[in-house]
Design an enzyme around this catalytic site. Structure first.
Site, PDB file in Angstrom:
ATOM      1  N   GLU A  20       0.887  -1.180   0.000  1.00  0.00           N
ATOM      2  CA  GLU A  20       0.000   0.000   0.000  1.00  0.00           C
ATOM      3  C   GLU A  20       0.914   1.216   0.000  1.00  0.00           C
ATOM      4  O   GLU A  20       1.437   1.616   1.037  1.00  0.00           O
ATOM      5  CB  GLU A  20      -0.902  -0.004   1.246  1.00  0.00           C
ATOM      6  CG  GLU A  20      -1.876  -1.165   1.328  1.00  0.00           C
ATOM      7  CD  GLU A  20      -3.004  -1.088   0.309  1.00  0.00           C
ATOM      8  OE1 GLU A  20      -3.200  -0.016  -0.293  1.00  0.00           O
ATOM      9  OE2 GLU A  20      -3.669  -2.110   0.097  1.00  0.00           O
ATOM     10  N   CYS A  43      -2.187   9.640   2.269  1.00  0.00           N
ATOM     11  CA  CYS A  43      -1.758   8.938   1.055  1.00  0.00           C
ATOM     12  C   CYS A  43      -2.694   9.236  -0.099  1.00  0.00           C
ATOM     13  O   CYS A  43      -2.255   9.436  -1.227  1.00  0.00           O
ATOM     14  CB  CYS A  43      -1.675   7.438   1.313  1.00  0.00           C
ATOM     15  SG  CYS A  43      -3.201   6.736   1.961  1.00  0.00           S
TER      16      CYS A  43
HETATM   17  P1  NAD Z   1       8.283   4.782   4.871  1.00  0.00           P
HETATM   18  O1  NAD Z   1       8.328   4.022   3.601  1.00  0.00           O
HETATM   19  O2  NAD Z   1       9.416   5.681   5.180  1.00  0.00           O
HETATM   20  O3  NAD Z   1       8.188   3.779   6.125  1.00  0.00           O
HETATM   21  C1  NAD Z   1       7.112   2.873   6.265  1.00  0.00           C
HETATM   22  C2  NAD Z   1       7.500   1.792   7.244  1.00  0.00           C
HETATM   23  O4  NAD Z   1       8.545   1.000   6.674  1.00  0.00           O
HETATM   24  C3  NAD Z   1       8.021   2.283   8.582  1.00  0.00           C
HETATM   25  O5  NAD Z   1       7.474   1.499   9.601  1.00  0.00           O
HETATM   26  C4  NAD Z   1       9.523   2.053   8.468  1.00  0.00           C
HETATM   27  O6  NAD Z   1      10.169   1.849   9.693  1.00  0.00           O
HETATM   28  C5  NAD Z   1       9.552   0.785   7.643  1.00  0.00           C
HETATM   29  N1  NAD Z   1      10.827   0.537   6.944  1.00  0.00           N
HETATM   30  C6  NAD Z   1      11.780   1.423   6.576  1.00  0.00           C
HETATM   31  N2  NAD Z   1      12.786   0.782   5.938  1.00  0.00           N
HETATM   32  C7  NAD Z   1      12.459  -0.523   5.897  1.00  0.00           C
HETATM   33  C8  NAD Z   1      13.069  -1.680   5.358  1.00  0.00           C
HETATM   34  N3  NAD Z   1      14.233  -1.638   4.713  1.00  0.00           N
HETATM   35  N4  NAD Z   1      12.435  -2.871   5.476  1.00  0.00           N
HETATM   36  C9  NAD Z   1      11.234  -2.954   6.102  1.00  0.00           C
HETATM   37  N5  NAD Z   1      10.606  -1.890   6.645  1.00  0.00           N
HETATM   38  C10 NAD Z   1      11.202  -0.691   6.533  1.00  0.00           C
HETATM   39  O7  NAD Z   1       6.901   5.562   4.865  1.00  0.00           O
HETATM   40  P2  NAD Z   1       6.350   6.590   5.956  1.00  0.00           P
HETATM   41  O8  NAD Z   1       7.099   7.871   5.832  1.00  0.00           O
HETATM   42  O9  NAD Z   1       6.270   5.934   7.285  1.00  0.00           O
HETATM   43  O10 NAD Z   1       4.851   6.785   5.462  1.00  0.00           O
HETATM   44  C11 NAD Z   1       4.484   7.710   4.476  1.00  0.00           C
HETATM   45  C12 NAD Z   1       4.216   7.003   3.169  1.00  0.00           C
HETATM   46  O11 NAD Z   1       3.199   6.014   3.370  1.00  0.00           O
HETATM   47  C13 NAD Z   1       3.666   7.942   2.115  1.00  0.00           C
HETATM   48  O12 NAD Z   1       4.222   7.624   0.861  1.00  0.00           O
HETATM   49  C14 NAD Z   1       2.180   7.635   2.129  1.00  0.00           C
HETATM   50  O13 NAD Z   1       1.513   7.995   0.949  1.00  0.00           O
HETATM   51  C15 NAD Z   1       2.188   6.166   2.370  1.00  0.00           C
HETATM   52  N6  NAD Z   1       0.908   5.689   2.904  1.00  0.00           N
HETATM   53  C16 NAD Z   1       0.161   4.858   2.129  1.00  0.00           C
HETATM   54  C17 NAD Z   1      -1.070   4.417   2.598  1.00  0.00           C
HETATM   55  C18 NAD Z   1      -1.919   3.481   1.782  1.00  0.00           C
HETATM   56  O14 NAD Z   1      -2.804   2.862   2.351  1.00  0.00           O
HETATM   57  N7  NAD Z   1      -1.712   3.349   0.481  1.00  0.00           N
HETATM   58  C19 NAD Z   1      -1.524   4.827   3.846  1.00  0.00           C
HETATM   59  C20 NAD Z   1      -0.736   5.689   4.601  1.00  0.00           C
HETATM   60  C21 NAD Z   1       0.488   6.107   4.118  1.00  0.00           C
END
Ligand code: NAD
Length: 498
Positions: free
Chosen positions: A241, A275
């Site tokens: 997502e 998002c």
């Molecule tokens: P992010 O990608 O920086 O982090 C998301 C999660 O991934 C965090 O828990 C982080 O610790 C973890 N993570 C980081 N590196 C990793 C790795 N190498 N392996 C596994 N996990 C890892 O995103 P964010 O800044 O937390 O969230 C914002 C983003 O999320 C935006 O792009 C937003 O649009 C998206 N988002 C999407 C939805 C949806 O349902 N489509 C909902 C909410 C947010």
């Protein structure tokens, strides 16, 4: 590292209030051993969960829902403290969270239980069934912007489908993740159906390698690729997502007042950190001036700040401020105009609203996810052009269309290359638990919410039971010439003619 990003202190990190930089609590950075132990415990919990049967699981989940709802003020305060969003927004998030949990609990059995399907003419001696079985242990990695609603969109459906979950919340919102597991524990069940492991990307990576049966990731496309790569090593299936660059399309006949009202909420609500928030608005040229004027007036009336009553709060992720500033500067440098704000609106913690108009389509403000309280309004000759422009990017999460002609709205919605579209509303699809949630392209794949969300966390199983020996038995090494004559006849007269 800035004050609102988590600070690592040895093997712990701090959760920080983005409004004033105070430390809320310290949490452990779970390493591979702790994560593997959680998955092992989850496997036992999944076996216990199976013994509860569909009715028992429903009752447990409804009890969990009541516990979350009863303690909603506590959860809302925690969401506000960790994200900085106003309390009203947090309460709305909790309401949406429990409505999904309720739907998943009440509908799982109906959607997933064994059901007969037609076996067809050729196999009419068989009874055929399809049923959906749980994976076992689902890993969930979540973002910070809706720290309860977003992960529970995975957890609710995964648990209702019969799985135990291990949840790695964002390092910006660990407290909400821990709270969600603690409330489950408070119910007195003998098994930890939800376990939260706290930490940063390294903990998320450990979860990818800990032997979960399915991984549900919500976050940016860049991290999604890393999660997929890690899960590919063990052929662990994933749901991604990802982010979005959603467009709102406003036709000449639209209710401008309502469209502008929804656009302000969609673009500026939660400081634009949604998002499926509105990042681009394409307005029919005949009503563009009226729309811009109405929208601008509404945006000027906003009062962002650090209080519970503010229209929206600070940026939760301090690093996002630089991205927002870069997009605003790029839009203005390429000939766009600002009717509200400028690059000076981008403060250190708080970003005042920025409304940009007539921005070239190849500006980063139009092509990359901005994730801040800024929006671009461009005019179009007609909504066909708007659809083409909306579809030009790499993201495909959601969208909205405003027109008085609802049938035309639906026809245009079909043409948007996104997973979700609302006509004459913003984000209505996310509040309807029976609808699937997810996108395409850089927004990811797979679905949470609704019947599709329940099936996403299940393995379909095909079953047949022979009722009587086949009159035409082709599945044998001793086929008769007569059987093959019938096959030829069927190919020519049935399949060849239907
Ligand atoms: P992010 O990608 O920086 O982090 C998301 C999660 O991934 C965090 O828990 C982080 O610790 C973890 N993570 C980081 N590196 C990793 C790795 N190498 N392996 C596994 N996990 C890892 O995103 P964010 O800044 O937390 O969230 C914002 C983003 O999320 C935006 O792009 C937003 O649009 C998206 N988002 C999407 C939805 C949806 O349902 N489509 C909902 C909410 C947010």
């Amino acid at each position: 590292m800035t004050t609102t990003e988590p600070s690592r202190i040895g093997t712990t990190f701090a959760s920080i209030d983005p409004r004033d930089g105070t430390t809320l609590a310290e949490y452990p950075v779970a390493g591979p051993e702790e994560v593997a132990l959680a998955v092992e415990r989850a496997r036992a919990a999944a076996r216990w969960w199976a013994t509860q049967g569909p009715r028992g699981r429903k009752e447990w989940l409804l009890e969990y829902k009541r516990a979350v709802a009863t303690r909603s003020d506590e959860l809302a305060d925690l969401i506000t403290a960790e994200t900085g969003k106003p309390t009203e927004d947090s309460l709305l998030e909790v309401l949406l969270t429990v409505s999904h949990l309720e739907w998943a609990a009440k509908n799982a059995d109906k959607v997933l239980r064994r059901r007969p399907v037609s076996a067809g003419l050729l196999m009419s001696n068989q009874k055929a069934y399809v049923e959906y079985q749980p994976y076992g242990v689902v890993g969930a990695i979540g973002p910070w912007n809706y720290p309860a609603f977003t992960p529970m969109g995975t957890l609710s459906y995964a648990m209702a489908a019969g799985n135990a979950v291990v949840f790695k919340p964002s390092e910006l919102t660990p407290g909400v993740g821990v709270w969600l597991a603690e409330v489950w524990d408070s119910l007195g069940a003998s098994q930890p159906l939800i376990q939260t492991v706290t930490g940063d990307g390294s903990t998320g990576n450990a979860l990818c390698h800990a032997g979960v049966d399915k991984m549900a990731f919500t976050g940016s496309a860049a991290t999604g690729r890393k999660v997929m790569a890690a899960c590919a090593e063990t052929l662990t299936p994933v749901v991604i997502e990802g982010g979005g660059k959603d467009a709102m399309l406003v036709d000449a006949d639209a209710d401008i007042e309502s469209a502008a009202d929804q656009a302000v909420f969609g673009a500026m609500g939660n400081a634009g950190q949604t998002c499926a928030g509105v990042e681009r608005i394409y307005v029919h040229e005949d009503v563009k001036d009226r729309f811009v004027e109405t929208f601008t007036a509404k945006v000027r009336a906003l009062d962002p700040g650090m209080t519970a009553a503010s229209s929206y709060g600070p940026m939760t992720l301090a690093g996002q401020v630089d991205i927002v500033r870069r997009h605003v500067r790029d839009a203005l440098a390429r000939g766009g105009r600002a009717t509200v704000g400028s690059d000076d609106s981008v403060g250190e913690k708080l970003i005042e609203p920025v409304v940009l108009v007539d921005v070239p389509e190849d500006s980063t403000a139009m092509t990359e996810e901005t994730f801040g309280p800024t929006v671009v309004i461009n005019s179009v000759r007609d909504l066909e052009e708007a659809v083409d422009k909306a579809n030009a990017g790499s993201y495909g999460l959601g969208g909205s269309i405003f027109t008085k002609d609802r049938r035309r709205g639906l026809a245009l919605a079909e043409k948007l290359d996104t997973g979700m579209v609302s006509v004459n509303a913003f984000l209505a699809f996310a509040g309807i638990p029976s609808l699937p949630f997810g996108g395409s392209g850089a927004s990811g794949f797979g679905r949470i919410h609704g019947a599709d969300g329940l099936r996403e966390f299940s393995r379909p199983k095909a079953l047949t039971v022979q009722k009587f020996p086949a009159p035409l038995n082709l599945m044998t090494m001793t086929r008769k010439p007569r059987d093959l004559r019938v096959v030829r006849w069927m190919l020519a007269n049935v399949q060849g003619k239907m």
